[in-house]
Motif scaffolding. Structure first.
Motif, PDB file in Angstrom:
ATOM      1  N   LEU A  22      59.508  63.663   4.277  1.00  0.00           N
ATOM      2  CA  LEU A  22      58.249  63.113   4.782  1.00  0.00           C
ATOM      3  C   LEU A  22      58.284  63.020   6.300  1.00  0.00           C
ATOM      4  N   ARG A  23      57.414  63.765   6.960  1.00  0.00           N
ATOM      5  CA  ARG A  23      57.377  63.754   8.418  1.00  0.00           C
ATOM      6  C   ARG A  23      56.732  62.465   8.910  1.00  0.00           C
ATOM      7  N   VAL A  24      57.448  61.755   9.763  1.00  0.00           N
ATOM      8  CA  VAL A  24      56.962  60.505  10.340  1.00  0.00           C
ATOM      9  C   VAL A  24      57.026  60.628  11.857  1.00  0.00           C
ATOM     10  N   THR A  25      55.878  60.505  12.519  1.00  0.00           N
ATOM     11  CA  THR A  25      55.840  60.624  13.972  1.00  0.00           C
ATOM     12  C   THR A  25      55.957  59.245  14.619  1.00  0.00           C
ATOM     13  N   HIS A  26      56.249  59.252  15.907  1.00  0.00           N
ATOM     14  CA  HIS A  26      56.297  57.985  16.640  1.00  0.00           C
ATOM     15  C   HIS A  26      54.913  57.341  16.688  1.00  0.00           C
ATOM     16  N   GLY A  27      53.865  58.182  16.649  1.00  0.00           N
ATOM     17  CA  GLY A  27      52.515  57.651  16.620  1.00  0.00           C
ATOM     18  C   GLY A  27      52.246  56.854  15.354  1.00  0.00           C
ATOM     19  N   MET A  28      52.776  57.322  14.217  1.00  0.00           N
ATOM     20  CA  MET A  28      52.644  56.574  12.961  1.00  0.00           C
ATOM     21  C   MET A  28      53.329  55.219  13.068  1.00  0.00           C
ATOM     22  N   THR A  29      54.529  55.245  13.609  1.00  0.00           N
ATOM     23  CA  THR A  29      55.285  53.995  13.751  1.00  0.00           C
ATOM     24  C   THR A  29      54.544  53.014  14.654  1.00  0.00           C
ATOM     25  N   LEU A  30      54.011  53.531  15.763  1.00  0.00           N
ATOM     26  CA  LEU A  30      53.250  52.671  16.672  1.00  0.00           C
ATOM     27  C   LEU A  30      52.033  52.081  15.969  1.00  0.00           C
ATOM     28  N   ALA A  31      51.338  52.900  15.171  1.00  0.00           N
ATOM     29  CA  ALA A  31      50.160  52.409  14.458  1.00  0.00           C
ATOM     30  C   ALA A  31      50.525  51.292  13.491  1.00  0.00           C
ATOM     31  N   VAL A  32      51.622  51.450  12.779  1.00  0.00           N
ATOM     32  CA  VAL A  32      52.072  50.408  11.846  1.00  0.00           C
ATOM     33  C   VAL A  32      52.334  49.109  12.598  1.00  0.00           C
ATOM     34  N   VAL A  33      52.997  49.214  13.746  1.00  0.00           N
ATOM     35  CA  VAL A  33      53.303  48.028  14.554  1.00  0.00           C
ATOM     36  C   VAL A  33      52.018  47.362  15.039  1.00  0.00           C
ATOM     37  N   MET A  34      51.065  48.157  15.534  1.00  0.00           N
ATOM     38  CA  MET A  34      49.807  47.592  16.041  1.00  0.00           C
ATOM     39  C   MET A  34      49.016  46.903  14.930  1.00  0.00           C
ATOM     40  N   PHE A  35      48.942  47.541  13.773  1.00  0.00           N
ATOM     41  CA  PHE A  35      48.198  46.933  12.680  1.00  0.00           C
ATOM     42  C   PHE A  35      48.890  45.668  12.181  1.00  0.00           C
ATOM     43  N   ALA A  36      50.222  45.675  12.183  1.00  0.00           N
ATOM     44  CA  ALA A  36      50.960  44.482  11.764  1.00  0.00           C
ATOM     45  C   ALA A  36      50.719  43.323  12.725  1.00  0.00           C
ATOM     46  N   ILE A  37      50.718  43.624  14.020  1.00  0.00           N
ATOM     47  CA  ILE A  37      50.459  42.579  15.021  1.00  0.00           C
ATOM     48  C   ILE A  37      49.037  42.047  14.872  1.00  0.00           C
ATOM     49  N   ALA A  38      48.071  42.959  14.683  1.00  0.00           N
ATOM     50  CA  ALA A  38      46.673  42.541  14.529  1.00  0.00           C
ATOM     51  C   ALA A  38      46.495  41.692  13.268  1.00  0.00           C
ATOM     52  N   TRP A  39      47.150  42.106  12.174  1.00  0.00           N
ATOM     53  CA  TRP A  39      47.060  41.331  10.928  1.00  0.00           C
ATOM     54  C   TRP A  39      47.611  39.926  11.139  1.00  0.00           C
ATOM     55  N   TYR A  40      48.756  39.840  11.802  1.00  0.00           N
ATOM     56  CA  TYR A  40      49.359  38.520  12.043  1.00  0.00           C
ATOM     57  C   TYR A  40      48.459  37.671  12.933  1.00  0.00           C
ATOM     58  N   ALA A  41      47.922  38.283  13.986  1.00  0.00           N
ATOM     59  CA  ALA A  41      47.076  37.530  14.920  1.00  0.00           C
ATOM     60  C   ALA A  41      45.814  37.010  14.245  1.00  0.00           C
ATOM     61  N   LEU A  42      45.249  37.816  13.334  1.00  0.00           N
ATOM     62  CA  LEU A  42      44.005  37.413  12.687  1.00  0.00           C
ATOM     63  C   LEU A  42      44.214  36.393  11.572  1.00  0.00           C
ATOM     64  N   THR A  43      45.357  36.444  10.925  1.00  0.00           N
ATOM     65  CA  THR A  43      45.565  35.596   9.745  1.00  0.00           C
ATOM     66  C   THR A  43      46.486  34.409   9.987  1.00  0.00           C
ATOM     67  N   LYS A  44      47.273  34.437  11.049  1.00  0.00           N
ATOM     68  CA  LYS A  44      48.288  33.396  11.223  1.00  0.00           C
ATOM     69  C   LYS A  44      48.157  32.623  12.529  1.00  0.00           C
ATOM     70  N   THR A  45      47.165  32.932  13.338  1.00  0.00           N
ATOM     71  CA  THR A  45      47.041  32.248  14.628  1.00  0.00           C
ATOM     72  C   THR A  45      45.667  31.597  14.766  1.00  0.00           C
ATOM     73  N   ALA A  46      45.590  30.638  15.686  1.00  0.00           N
ATOM     74  CA  ALA A  46      44.305  29.979  15.956  1.00  0.00           C
ATOM     75  C   ALA A  46      43.288  30.970  16.504  1.00  0.00           C
ATOM     76  N   TRP A  47      43.763  31.907  17.321  1.00  0.00           N
ATOM     77  CA  TRP A  47      42.848  32.922  17.862  1.00  0.00           C
ATOM     78  C   TRP A  47      42.165  33.692  16.738  1.00  0.00           C
ATOM     79  N   GLY A  48      42.919  34.088  15.715  1.00  0.00           N
ATOM     80  CA  GLY A  48      42.336  34.815  14.596  1.00  0.00           C
ATOM     81  C   GLY A  48      41.301  33.984  13.853  1.00  0.00           C
ATOM     82  N   ARG A  49      41.602  32.703  13.646  1.00  0.00           N
ATOM     83  CA  ARG A  49      40.619  31.831  12.983  1.00  0.00           C
ATOM     84  C   ARG A  49      39.355  31.702  13.825  1.00  0.00           C
TER      85      ARG A  49
END
Length: 339
Positions: free
Chosen positions: A184-211
């Motif tokens: 399975l070919r995995v690019t650095h762009g894929m890895t970056l996207a996973v990191v960005m979406f994970a950060i956004a998910w955490y910010a929206l669901t676990k922080t006051a800013w997200g609320r």
């Protein structure tokens, strides 16, 4: 007596079935990513059964790579839509970012500095949109439509009809990568996207800013009365979205190593499509970044599967449009049931 007992049992069974149906419906309404996820699974099963090339490691990796730039644009779009806004200029900002990156490096600028300049300009353009919406209280649709026109004009003036190839490894690094499990070919762009979406998910669901973002999308006046700084929250969303568009520009150069002012002409609509299909409400206050990932994958899977099945591209657009309409209709149903 037996008749009454049977009637009572029938009522119980009917009530149980009705209750189960209501619980199932409520589960889908309160978890907007479930419906799109089901649609994605069905699409994968159908195309796997009807074509011999869809369910292969290479094709699945290609589908993910093809959805990468739109998914990243859709991430920034999701944040804005959650506040009840919309951004029609996101793809234009991204394309201008690619031209800044590539042209500055071609003209001798240090690649790291070129990236910083590009990120700064994309963030600034996002901040301009956010400022006009926040402090002048202008409609987001009108503001970003105007920004789209302005940025497209700036891009054409800056490019003078030229395009620039990627001449430095740093600019194209997100298109490089390796193989997971040797296949399975995995690019650095894929890895970056996973990191960005994970950060956004955490910010929206676990922080006051997200609320605060969700509260702003649900009811700005109620959010203000509860002590939320509505203006600051809305402005921060547009600023962060601008930075995300810069990451999309970097990913685009890794995917297609050429900065073309005419690229991604429908990127803004594609990102909105991914957001809406992913279950995020266009009226704000409801949705998730996980749904956006699924929405972007649905669009990519449809295009890949229908192409391999020999279906004309026009029918692909029809299928995508039908999904968008269905997603908006479902959102309206969810809003009525929640009242």
């Amino acid at each position: 007596m037996a008749t009454r007992t049977e009637a009572r049992a029938a009522d119980t069974d009917s009530g149980g079935a009705l209750g189960l149906r209501n619980r199932t419906t409520d589960a889908f309404l309160h978890n907007p990513a479930l419906g799109p996820l089901g649609a994605l699974i069905i699409a994968v099963i159908v195309f796997s059964a009807t074509t011999s090339t869809f369910l292969t490691v290479d094709n699945l990796s290609l589908v993910v790579q093809q959805s990468l730039v739109v998914a990243t644009l859709a991430l920034g779009q999701t944040l804005i839509v959650l506040t009840g806004g919309i951004d029609l200029a996101n793809a234009a900002i991204m394309v201008l970012g690619t031209m800044l990156f590539a042209r500055l490096v071609t003209e001798g600028t240090v690649p790291v500095l070129a990236l910083l300049v590009g990120f700064g300009v994309c963030a600034l353009l996002g901040a301009v949109s956010g400022g006009l919406v926040t402090w002048l209280n202008l409609p987001p649709f009108i503001v970003t439509l105007g920004m789209l026109t302005v940025i497209l004009a700036i891009g054409r003036l800056y490019s003078q009809g030229n395009s620039w190839p990627v001449t430095d490894s740093l600019l194209g690094v997100l298109g490089q990568g390796g193989y997971l499990f040797g296949q399975l070919r995995v690019t650095h762009g894929m890895t970056l996207a996973v990191v960005m979406f994970a950060i956004a998910w955490y910010a929206l669901t676990k922080t006051a800013w997200g609320r605060h973002v969700y509260a702003l999308g649900n009811d700005p006046e109620a959010a203000r009365l509860t002590g939320i700084h509505v203006g600051r929250t809305r402005f921060s969303v547009y600023l962060i979205a601008g930075v995300i568009y810069a990451f999309a520009a970097w990913q685009a150069l890794g995917r297609i190593p050429n900065a073309d002012p005419n690229a991604f002409q429908t990127g803004n609509l594609d990102s909105i499509t991914a957001v809406v299909i992913g279950g995020t409400s266009l009226f704000g206050g409801r949705g998730s970044v996980i749904g956006t990932v699924v929405g972007a994958l649905i669009v990519a899977v449809l295009r890949s599967g229908l192409t391999q099945a020999g279906i004309d591209s026009l029918y692909q657009d029809v299928a995508t449009g039908v999904l968008v309409i269905a997603a908006v209709a479902f959102d309206q149903l969810a809003r009525r049931r929640s009242r």
